[in-house]
Design a protein around this motif. Structure first.
Motif, PDB file in Angstrom:
ATOM      1  N   TYR A 207      95.633  -5.943  39.361  1.00 10.14           N
ATOM      2  CA  TYR A 207      94.659  -6.002  38.250  1.00 10.14           C
ATOM      3  C   TYR A 207      95.346  -6.544  36.990  1.00 10.14           C
ATOM      4  CZ  TYR A 207      90.692  -4.281  35.383  1.00 10.14           C
ATOM      5  OH  TYR A 207      89.600  -4.155  34.547  1.00 10.14           O
ATOM      6  N   MET A 208      96.577  -6.056  36.761  1.00 10.91           N
ATOM      7  CA  MET A 208      97.324  -6.508  35.578  1.00 10.91           C
ATOM      8  C   MET A 208      97.555  -8.023  35.659  1.00 10.91           C
ATOM      9  SD  MET A 208     101.015  -5.154  34.189  1.00 10.91           S
ATOM     10  CE  MET A 208     100.477  -3.547  33.728  1.00 10.91           C
ATOM     11  N   LYS A 209      97.938  -8.479  36.848  1.00  8.60           N
ATOM     12  CA  LYS A 209      98.197  -9.908  37.038  1.00  8.60           C
ATOM     13  C   LYS A 209      96.936 -10.738  36.801  1.00  8.60           C
ATOM     14  CE  LYS A 209     101.323  -9.374  40.929  1.00  8.60           C
ATOM     15  NZ  LYS A 209     101.586  -9.878  42.296  1.00  8.60           N
ATOM     16  N   LEU A 211      94.394  -9.936  34.907  1.00  8.76           N
ATOM     17  CA  LEU A 211      94.013  -9.892  33.483  1.00  8.76           C
ATOM     18  C   LEU A 211      94.960 -10.717  32.625  1.00  8.76           C
ATOM     19  CD1 LEU A 211      93.179  -6.072  33.145  1.00  8.76           C
ATOM     20  CD2 LEU A 211      91.537  -7.985  33.068  1.00  8.76           C
ATOM     21  N   ASP A 212      96.265 -10.686  32.999  1.00  9.06           N
ATOM     22  CA  ASP A 212      97.262 -11.398  32.185  1.00  9.06           C
ATOM     23  C   ASP A 212      98.408 -11.837  33.105  1.00  9.06           C
ATOM     24  OD1 ASP A 212      98.992 -10.699  29.020  1.00  9.06           O
ATOM     25  OD2 ASP A 212      99.472 -12.115  30.618  1.00  9.06           O
ATOM     26  N   PRO A 213      98.286 -13.009  33.698  1.00  8.56           N
ATOM     27  CA  PRO A 213      99.291 -13.452  34.676  1.00  8.56           C
ATOM     28  C   PRO A 213     100.716 -13.436  34.129  1.00  8.56           C
ATOM     29  CG  PRO A 213      97.369 -14.897  34.723  1.00  8.56           C
ATOM     30  CD  PRO A 213      97.163 -13.961  33.572  1.00  8.56           C
ATOM     31  N   HIS A 214     100.884 -13.844  32.863  1.00  7.34           N
ATOM     32  CA  HIS A 214     102.244 -13.908  32.291  1.00  7.34           C
ATOM     33  C   HIS A 214     102.879 -12.516  32.299  1.00  7.34           C
ATOM     34  CE1 HIS A 214     105.566 -15.039  29.673  1.00  7.34           C
ATOM     35  NE2 HIS A 214     105.172 -14.171  28.759  1.00  7.34           N
ATOM     36  N   MET A 215     102.162 -11.557  31.756  1.00  6.42           N
ATOM     37  CA  MET A 215     102.701 -10.189  31.679  1.00  6.42           C
ATOM     38  C   MET A 215     102.746  -9.561  33.078  1.00  6.42           C
ATOM     39  SD  MET A 215     103.916  -7.909  29.626  1.00  6.42           S
ATOM     40  CE  MET A 215     103.404  -8.361  27.962  1.00  6.42           C
ATOM     41  N   GLY A 216     101.692  -9.767  33.827  1.00 10.89           N
ATOM     42  CA  GLY A 216     101.615  -9.131  35.154  1.00 10.89           C
ATOM     43  C   GLY A 216     102.704  -9.616  36.090  1.00 10.89           C
ATOM     44  N   PHE A 305      97.509  -0.552  29.681  1.00 10.76           N
ATOM     45  CA  PHE A 305      96.946  -1.897  29.894  1.00 10.76           C
ATOM     46  C   PHE A 305      96.484  -2.511  28.574  1.00 10.76           C
ATOM     47  CE2 PHE A 305      95.899  -3.084  34.454  1.00 10.76           C
ATOM     48  CZ  PHE A 305      96.814  -2.205  35.018  1.00 10.76           C
ATOM     49  N   SER A 306      95.758  -1.715  27.778  1.00  9.60           N
ATOM     50  CA  SER A 306      95.168  -2.314  26.563  1.00  9.60           C
ATOM     51  C   SER A 306      96.252  -2.765  25.587  1.00  9.60           C
ATOM     52  CB  SER A 306      94.223  -1.319  25.881  1.00  9.60           C
ATOM     53  OG  SER A 306      94.928  -0.164  25.504  1.00  9.60           O
ATOM     54  N   ARG A 307      97.293  -1.961  25.439  1.00  9.55           N
ATOM     55  CA  ARG A 307      98.368  -2.343  24.496  1.00  9.55           C
ATOM     56  C   ARG A 307      99.221  -3.468  25.066  1.00  9.55           C
ATOM     57  NH1 ARG A 307      96.012   1.523  22.560  1.00  9.55           N
ATOM     58  NH2 ARG A 307      96.659   2.691  20.735  1.00  9.55           N
ATOM     59  N   LEU A 308      99.650  -3.318  26.345  1.00  6.40           N
ATOM     60  CA  LEU A 308     100.572  -4.294  26.924  1.00  6.40           C
ATOM     61  C   LEU A 308      99.894  -5.663  27.057  1.00  6.40           C
ATOM     62  CD1 LEU A 308     103.493  -3.796  27.763  1.00  6.40           C
ATOM     63  CD2 LEU A 308     102.736  -3.571  30.122  1.00  6.40           C
ATOM     64  N   LEU A 309      98.605  -5.635  27.425  1.00  5.23           N
ATOM     65  CA  LEU A 309      97.902  -6.906  27.669  1.00  5.23           C
ATOM     66  C   LEU A 309      97.149  -7.372  26.436  1.00  5.23           C
ATOM     67  CD1 LEU A 309      96.538  -6.112  31.259  1.00  5.23           C
ATOM     68  CD2 LEU A 309      98.792  -6.964  30.562  1.00  5.23           C
ATOM     69  N   GLY A 310      97.107  -6.504  25.437  1.00  5.98           N
ATOM     70  CA  GLY A 310      96.438  -6.885  24.187  1.00  5.98           C
ATOM     71  C   GLY A 310      94.955  -7.123  24.374  1.00  5.98           C
ATOM     72  N   ILE A 311      94.326  -6.293  25.230  1.00  5.62           N
ATOM     73  CA  ILE A 311      92.883  -6.454  25.445  1.00  5.62           C
ATOM     74  C   ILE A 311      92.165  -5.150  25.111  1.00  5.62           C
ATOM     75  CG2 ILE A 311      92.940  -8.262  27.181  1.00  5.62           C
ATOM     76  CD1 ILE A 311      92.894  -6.177  29.331  1.00  5.62           C
ATOM     77  N   GLY A 312      90.898  -5.324  24.743  1.00  3.43           N
ATOM     78  CA  GLY A 312      90.120  -4.131  24.383  1.00  3.43           C
ATOM     79  C   GLY A 312      89.819  -3.286  25.618  1.00  3.43           C
ATOM     80  N   GLU A 313      89.653  -2.004  25.420  1.00  2.00           N
ATOM     81  CA  GLU A 313      89.422  -1.100  26.544  1.00  2.00           C
ATOM     82  C   GLU A 313      88.147  -1.457  27.316  1.00  2.00           C
ATOM     83  OE1 GLU A 313      92.017   2.682  25.024  1.00  2.00           O
ATOM     84  OE2 GLU A 313      90.147   2.965  26.109  1.00  2.00           O
ATOM     85  N   GLU A 317      87.186  -2.258  32.820  1.00  4.22           N
ATOM     86  CA  GLU A 317      86.147  -1.494  33.528  1.00  4.22           C
ATOM     87  C   GLU A 317      86.563  -1.137  34.955  1.00  4.22           C
ATOM     88  OE1 GLU A 317      85.914  -4.560  32.567  1.00  4.22           O
ATOM     89  OE2 GLU A 317      85.464  -5.811  34.308  1.00  4.22           O
ATOM     90  N   LEU A 318      87.535  -1.859  35.523  1.00  2.00           N
ATOM     91  CA  LEU A 318      87.918  -1.558  36.917  1.00  2.00           C
ATOM     92  C   LEU A 318      88.877  -0.362  37.010  1.00  2.00           C
ATOM     93  CD1 LEU A 318      88.462  -4.935  38.835  1.00  2.00           C
ATOM     94  CD2 LEU A 318      86.534  -3.343  38.920  1.00  2.00           C
ATOM     95  N   LEU A 319      89.504  -0.004  35.902  1.00  2.00           N
ATOM     96  CA  LEU A 319      90.553   1.028  35.982  1.00  2.00           C
ATOM     97  C   LEU A 319      90.087   2.319  36.670  1.00  2.00           C
ATOM     98  CD1 LEU A 319      92.786   0.971  32.759  1.00  2.00           C
ATOM     99  CD2 LEU A 319      93.432   0.451  35.120  1.00  2.00           C
ATOM    100  N   PRO A 320      88.891   2.852  36.296  1.00  2.00           N
ATOM    101  CA  PRO A 320      88.508   4.128  36.941  1.00  2.00           C
ATOM    102  C   PRO A 320      88.483   4.041  38.473  1.00  2.00           C
ATOM    103  CG  PRO A 320      87.091   3.680  35.063  1.00  2.00           C
ATOM    104  CD  PRO A 320      87.916   2.434  35.285  1.00  2.00           C
ATOM    105  N   ALA A 321      88.128   2.847  38.966  1.00  2.00           N
ATOM    106  CA  ALA A 321      88.062   2.704  40.434  1.00  2.00           C
ATOM    107  C   ALA A 321      89.460   2.640  41.042  1.00  2.00           C
ATOM    108  CB  ALA A 321      87.295   1.429  40.782  1.00  2.00           C
ATOM    109  N   LEU A 322      90.431   2.279  40.220  1.00  2.00           N
ATOM    110  CA  LEU A 322      91.799   2.107  40.741  1.00  2.00           C
ATOM    111  C   LEU A 322      92.645   3.361  40.578  1.00  2.00           C
ATOM    112  CD1 LEU A 322      92.500  -1.490  39.369  1.00  2.00           C
ATOM    113  CD2 LEU A 322      91.671  -0.831  41.636  1.00  2.00           C
TER     114      LEU A 322
END
Ligand code: RIB
Ligand code: CA
Length: 345
Positions: A207-209, A211-216, A305-313, A317-322
């Motif tokens: 999921y991280m990859k 959302l943000d391939p560079h960081m992931g 995720f929100s801080r590391l990837l710099g995206i809003g919470e 939306e997939l996190l709860p499922a993971l």
């Protein structure tokens, strides 16, 4: 309001993830990184901290070398867990330009005396113990200490009862907990009771990859070895990322809860490094530790995720499922398979 912190660490894979998180959090001003012998020898730890700073574009953050050995016992690294380079055998290029200036404790004393500053300790407590010995006034002025270490009801990872950071330097840990008792202060113990619930799983990494391939991809590069280690050691599919929880908790106290208790660290013998948590008050001593026992993995990974990837919470939306169950991530046998054959049988 930003809080000034010194991150004392032994990078180390999860330390590195913790540094990346800390550098991504507007709540924190990372005044500097002090390195202690632990997962990696100090020189390697300094080099790895600089590799992480370089990746994050933050080589402005100073790095200081600290204790090369524990206070008393022999130094035992954890390169079996973190790889021969201490960074998951990612073998990232060295970052030139580091010079030995102040010692770790010299930097700590100078910074702490200059104004409010806390310490987030992610490795053995040797540097903090040396600071207490060298400059007790500076130590007493540390605004707050949050330490990833110890275990209360959870089993250890270096012995049945001892967690690596406090097992690696039990004298250093014991001196710091005694110092907190003497000062009438409390240390926040982010131990295995809570960190074991923070498991970076293959799904979360994927999921991280996405959302943000560079960081992931970078996180994948430095954690692959760690994933393999966890499977071999515990048949865990994923890896326990201990240190980032300590950083996240420093900024958001709702992530963990626990008990105030008098706590001491066993210095030697069969239970060397054990945190003896007097939760029932047998010793009738005032609490010198806030021992964290519960945590919320979903809330942690939202922050991570929100801080590391710099995206809003809302984009998470997939996190709860993971996050399979509040408080549980990944499949965990709960014991060490003695031999692969035995487990397969
Ligand atoms: O026991 C886990 C702790 O020991 C983590 O901080 C890990 O990085 C190692 O230092
Ligand atoms: Ca560490």
């Amino acid at each position: 309001m930003k809080r000034k912190v010194i991150i004392d660490c032994d990078p180390g894979i999860d330390d590195s993830l913790a540094l990346m998180l800390a550098l991504s959090m507007e709540e924190l001003e990372v005044a500097g990184i002090t390195v202690v012998c632990g997962n990696s020898p100090v020189e390697m730890g300094v080099s790895n901290a600089r590799k992480i700073l370089s990746f994050m574009g933050r080589l402005d953050v100073p790095v200081f070398a600290g204790a090369e050995t524990p206070l008393k016992r022999e130094y035992v690294n954890a390169l079996d867990t973190h790889g021969s380079d201490g960074l998951g055998e990612s073998f990232l290029p060295e970052i030139p330009g580091w010079e030995r200036t102040l010692s770790a404790t010299g930097f700590m004393a100078e910074t702490i005396k200059a104004g409010p500053c806390s310490v987030i300790a992610l490795g053995p407590l040797t540097n903090l113990a040396v600071l207490y010995r060298e400059d007790p006034l500076a130590f007493s002025r540390i605004e707050e200490i949050v330490s990833m270490g110890g275990c209360f009801r959870s089993h250890g990872n270096c012995s049945p009862v001892a967690e690596y950071n406090y097992w690696a330097d039990p004298d250093g840990a014991a001196l710091v907990y005694e110092a907190m008792e003497n000062l009438g202060k409390t240390i926040s113990m982010v131990g295995l009771d809570v960190t074991r619930k923070i498991v970076l799983t293959p799904d979360l990494l994927e999921y991280m990859k996405r959302l943000d391939p560079h960081m992931g991809e970078f996180v994948a590069k430095i954690t692959k070895f760690y994933f393999d280690f966890h499977w071999q050691q515990e048949h865990l599919i994923g890896c326990v990322i201990n240190d980032p929880l300590a950083v996240a908790y420093f900024a958001d106290r709702s992530l963990c809860s626990g008990i105030m208790a008098y706590t001491q660290v066993e210095r030697s013998g069969l239970s060397m490094g054990q945190t003896v948590v007097d939760s029932m008050g047998f010793y009738r001593k005032p609490a010198n530790a806030l021992v964290l026992t519960e945590t919320h993995p979903l809330a942690f990974f939202r922050l991570f995720f929100s801080r590391l990837l710099g995206i809003g919470e809302p984009h998470l939306e997939l996190l709860p499922a993971l996050i399979k169950e509040e408080g549980k991530c990944g499949a965990f046998l709960g014991c060490l398979p003695t031999t692969w054959q035995e487990v397969e049988a």
